[in-house]
Motif scaffolding. Structure first.
Motif, mmCIF file in Angstrom:
data_model
loop_
_atom_site.group_PDB
_atom_site.id
_atom_site.type_symbol
_atom_site.label_atom_id
_atom_site.label_comp_id
_atom_site.label_asym_id
_atom_site.label_seq_id
_atom_site.Cartn_x
_atom_site.Cartn_y
_atom_site.Cartn_z
ATOM 1 N N ALA A 60 12.813 10.604 9.978
ATOM 2 C CA ALA A 60 11.594 10.260 10.709
ATOM 3 C C ALA A 60 10.499 11.306 10.448
ATOM 4 O O ALA A 60 9.329 10.962 10.230
ATOM 5 C CB ALA A 60 11.893 10.150 12.198
ATOM 6 N N THR A 61 10.877 12.579 10.458
ATOM 7 C CA THR A 61 9.921 13.667 10.218
ATOM 8 C C THR A 61 9.368 13.588 8.797
ATOM 9 O O THR A 61 8.149 13.693 8.578
ATOM 10 C CB THR A 61 10.627 15.033 10.394
ATOM 11 N N ILE A 62 10.273 13.401 7.828
ATOM 12 C CA ILE A 62 9.859 13.370 6.417
ATOM 13 C C ILE A 62 8.929 12.176 6.179
ATOM 14 O O ILE A 62 7.898 12.293 5.503
ATOM 15 C CB ILE A 62 11.097 13.292 5.489
ATOM 16 N N ALA A 63 9.293 11.021 6.768
ATOM 17 C CA ALA A 63 8.491 9.810 6.571
ATOM 18 C C ALA A 63 7.090 9.989 7.156
ATOM 19 O O ALA A 63 6.077 9.657 6.515
ATOM 20 C CB ALA A 63 9.184 8.617 7.216
ATOM 21 N N ALA A 64 7.027 10.567 8.364
ATOM 22 C CA ALA A 64 5.725 10.763 9.015
ATOM 23 C C ALA A 64 4.860 11.699 8.178
ATOM 24 O O ALA A 64 3.654 11.474 7.998
ATOM 25 C CB ALA A 64 5.942 11.330 10.417
ATOM 26 N N LYS A 65 5.489 12.747 7.649
ATOM 27 C CA LYS A 65 4.779 13.729 6.825
ATOM 28 C C LYS A 65 4.234 13.065 5.557
ATOM 29 O O LYS A 65 3.086 13.280 5.158
ATOM 30 C CB LYS A 65 5.768 14.848 6.466
ATOM 31 N N TRP A 66 5.079 12.219 4.936
ATOM 32 C CA TRP A 66 4.666 11.545 3.702
ATOM 33 C C TRP A 66 3.472 10.622 3.970
ATOM 34 O O TRP A 66 2.494 10.612 3.215
ATOM 35 C CB TRP A 66 5.829 10.753 3.102
ATOM 36 N N LEU A 67 3.560 9.851 5.075
ATOM 37 C CA LEU A 67 2.486 8.888 5.395
ATOM 38 C C LEU A 67 1.166 9.618 5.650
ATOM 39 O O LEU A 67 0.102 9.177 5.225
ATOM 40 C CB LEU A 67 2.882 8.053 6.626
ATOM 41 N N LYS A 68 1.259 10.763 6.330
ATOM 42 C CA LYS A 68 0.066 11.538 6.630
ATOM 43 C C LYS A 68 -0.546 12.077 5.332
ATOM 44 O O LYS A 68 -1.753 11.964 5.088
ATOM 45 C CB LYS A 68 0.435 12.698 7.559
ATOM 46 N N ALA A 69 0.325 12.638 4.477
ATOM 47 C CA ALA A 69 -0.152 13.242 3.230
ATOM 48 C C ALA A 69 -0.770 12.201 2.305
ATOM 49 O O ALA A 69 -1.708 12.494 1.556
ATOM 50 C CB ALA A 69 1.002 13.953 2.537
ATOM 51 N N ASN A 70 -0.246 10.972 2.338
ATOM 52 C CA ASN A 70 -0.734 9.943 1.421
ATOM 53 C C ASN A 70 -1.740 8.986 2.069
ATOM 54 O O ASN A 70 -2.149 8.006 1.453
ATOM 55 C CB ASN A 70 0.442 9.146 0.849
ATOM 56 N N SER A 80 0.830 -1.202 0.000
ATOM 57 C CA SER A 80 0.000 0.000 0.000
ATOM 58 C C SER A 80 0.870 1.260 0.000
ATOM 59 O O SER A 80 0.486 2.289 -0.544
ATOM 60 C CB SER A 80 -0.968 -0.004 1.191
ATOM 61 N N VAL A 81 2.067 1.172 0.599
ATOM 62 C CA VAL A 81 3.006 2.307 0.534
ATOM 63 C C VAL A 81 3.494 2.486 -0.906
ATOM 64 O O VAL A 81 3.442 3.574 -1.475
ATOM 65 C CB VAL A 81 4.219 2.086 1.473
ATOM 66 N N ASN A 82 3.957 1.372 -1.503
ATOM 67 C CA ASN A 82 4.520 1.469 -2.852
ATOM 68 C C ASN A 82 3.491 1.917 -3.889
ATOM 69 O O ASN A 82 3.845 2.547 -4.887
ATOM 70 C CB ASN A 82 5.139 0.131 -3.266
ATOM 71 N N ALA A 83 2.215 1.615 -3.629
ATOM 72 C CA ALA A 83 1.165 2.032 -4.558
ATOM 73 C C ALA A 83 1.055 3.552 -4.613
ATOM 74 O O ALA A 83 0.651 4.120 -5.622
ATOM 75 C CB ALA A 83 -0.168 1.415 -4.143
ATOM 76 N N LYS A 84 1.435 4.216 -3.504
ATOM 77 C CA LYS A 84 1.298 5.678 -3.437
ATOM 78 C C LYS A 84 2.617 6.408 -3.736
ATOM 79 O O LYS A 84 2.628 7.629 -3.874
ATOM 80 C CB LYS A 84 0.822 6.088 -2.033
ATOM 81 N N LEU A 85 3.727 5.652 -3.777
ATOM 82 C CA LEU A 85 5.033 6.298 -3.956
ATOM 83 C C LEU A 85 5.265 6.642 -5.424
ATOM 84 O O LEU A 85 5.128 5.783 -6.296
ATOM 85 C CB LEU A 85 6.135 5.363 -3.438
ATOM 86 N N THR A 86 5.585 7.913 -5.703
ATOM 87 C CA THR A 86 5.803 8.350 -7.085
ATOM 88 C C THR A 86 7.173 9.025 -7.193
ATOM 89 O O THR A 86 7.789 9.349 -6.177
ATOM 90 C CB THR A 86 4.753 9.387 -7.497
#
Lengths: 224, 304
Positions: free
Chosen positions: B291-301, B267-273
């Motif tokens: 850690a900050t960037i990853a959390a931000k990405w997960l929230k946004a996606n 489900s992560v890879n489906a959203k990764l562009t």
């Protein structure tokens, strides 16, 4: 399997000696950087060294300054300069000038400073002008140490000029960087051997020049 | 040299030695301690920020899904981390399809994303490895020109270059000169003759500057490099697939990676562009922590 024989075979490959990118052209670029940087460095550092040595003023600043220059990491300086002037030969040349200045400056300064004050006093007492004192007494007597500075600057630059290839500046580093990318250790060794041979040849030449620079009638004590 | 001075130097050298020994104590490839429970998923990463952040995204997504994870990031090159994942010391690691294929099959001629992804399972099977779904996010070599050059010469694709009557120089790392997708590939596939200028910073600021300065007309940059959009460069399209596709994919050890956790990673890879990778790299360059960037990405996606 023998790296050394492979490296020698690499150097003697005829294809390497043809065209605009031939080994001879690369050696020419390498020597161009070496002599160019030391020449420009000498034009800056030798007058400065004479000034400091003759007036005996600013020696502390000169020593600190040359020490600071020596401590600069050459690859870092090269990239910094290249980021403002772009790729090509200018950034490496400027970097090598910066590297050549400390030995030239300290050699000249030390040479002039080491001239016996009694000799300088005697020259003044004979009615010599300050310029005559510098060019007829101090500089000739300092020449062996000035040449030691030149010799050290030449060695410094010839050994480091391989970095020029990092910013498309040519010279023998081209072979080393492309070998690094392809893990071609034979080519890397061969190019290194050529750099070593150049360093030995120049070292021999300038050791001879240093000896010839000794003024008649003086004895130079062995450098510790 | 006085005795005191010798002692001082010796003490300083010993201190440096101890400090260096301290660095090596945290060997990321060291065998897992026996106390580690079976359920713990060990996630590794390669030694550069983009990969580490993707690994961190995987880690946080798995944690949110209730798995316990252990991070063993910055493991270095394939020669080091592939044996680590084969042995099961690491169970999951973000990989790139093209590079992974070339590691297991040095003679491969496959280039497209679909072909490469299709060839991987059979190659990985004997080592006990597998890949999960590949993402559309790619971090691969690309040829770029300035916007001004693109508009003045009406060039947006590699196939437009052969019609140009001006001399072209490609700038890139020296290994590009001998790679199949280098000048030789441009000639054989697109009929373009180019000269080559080596700039040894792997598509870094010197390469970018050389392109902006016009020292080179075409520069080899990575598709996830924020410098491309920041400088308004035009990435030339590659209709004949000269470049080897290099999409983000999760590499797992089949025995140690829990089967029911596959869905989280997919489900992560489906959203990764690729645009997402550019964003990640931009934030990383600005100094944000993985850690900050990853959390931000997960929230946004909205994953996890």
């Amino acid at each position: 399997m023998n790296f050394l024989t492979d490296a020698i075979a690499w150097i003697s490959n005829p294809a390497l000696h043809e065209g605009a990118n031939s080994l001879t052209a690369r050696i020419g670029e390498h020597l161009g950087y070496t002599f160019g940087a030391v020449l420009i460095g000498a034009l800056i550092a030798i007058p400065l060294g004479i000034l400091v040595g003759h007036t005996r003023r600013g020696a502390g600043i000169a020593v600190t300054f040359t020490g600071g220059l020596r401590a600069l990491p050459s690859l870092g300086v090269l990239i910094l300069i290249a980021l403002s002037v772009g790729i090509g030969f200018q950034a490496p040349l400027a970097t090598f000038v910066i590297m050549a200045i400390p030995p030239l400056l300290s050699g000249t300064y030390a040479g002039i400073h080491a001239v016996n004050p009694a000799t300088v006093d005697a020259a003044r007492a004979m009615g010599m002008t300050p310029l005559q004192v510098i060019f007829q007494v101090e500089f000739p007597l300092a020449l062996p140490l000035v040449m030691a500075g030149v010799r050290s600057a030449i060695l410094q630059v010839v050994a480091t000029a391989t970095l020029a290839a990092y910013v498309s500046g040519g010279a023998l580093g081209v072979y080393i960087f492309s070998a690094l990318a392809r893990r071609d250790y034979t080519q890397m060794l061969a190019a290194s051997l050529i750099v070593i041979a150049l360093a030995f040849a120049l070292e021999g030449l300038f050791a001879l020049l240093q000896r010839l620079a000794r003024p008649h009638g003086t004895v130079v004590l062995p450098v510790k | 040299m006085s005795i005191k001075r010798i002692l001082t130097i010796t003490a300083a050298a010993a201190a440096v030695g101890v400090a260096l020994a301290g660095c090596t104590a945290a060997d990321p490839t060291a065998a897992p301690s026996s106390s580690a429970s079976m359920e713990k998923i060990v996630i590794g990463s390669q030694a550069f920020s983009e990969n580490e952040i993707v690994a961190e995204i995987y880690a946080q997504a798995l944690e949110t899904a209730g798995y316990s994870v252990e991070r063993k990031f910055n493991i270095g090159s394939r020669e080091v981390y592939i044996p680590a994942i084969e042995s099961g010391e690491v169970s999951l690691l973000p990989e790139y399809t093209g590079g992974l294929l070339q590691y297991f099959d040095t003679k491969t001629t496959l280039k497209t994303a679909a072909d490469i992804y299709g060839a991987l399972p059979a190659l990985l099977e004997p080592s006990g490895l597998a890949v999960l779904d590949q993402s559309t996010a790619s971090d691969e070599d690309s040829y770029n020109v300035t916007k001004a050059f693109s508009e003045a010469n009406n060039v947006t694709s590699l196939s437009d270059l052969s019609a140009l009557k001006i001399p072209l120089t490609v700038g890139g790392n020296s290994e590009l000169e001998t790679r199949p997708y280098g000048p030789a590939g441009l000639l054989s596939i697109y009929g373009v003759t180019v000269s080559f200028t080596s700039i040894e910073d792997y598509g870094g600021p010197l390469t970018v500057k050389a392109l902006n300065d016009g020292a080179v007309q075409i520069a080899d940059l990575y598709t996830s490099d924020p410098a491309i959009s920041k400088n308004g460069f035009v990435t030339l399209s590659d209709p004949e697939s000269l470049m080897v596709a290099n999409n983000v994919v999760a590499l797992i050890n089949k025995a140690s990676f829990p089967k029911d956790a596959k869905g989280v990673i997919n489900s992560v890879n489906a959203k990764l562009t690729t645009a997402g990778l550019v964003q990640i790299n931009t934030e990383s360059a600005a100094g944000d922590s993985p850690a900050t960037i990853a959390a931000k990405w997960l929230k946004a996606n909205q994953v996890g």
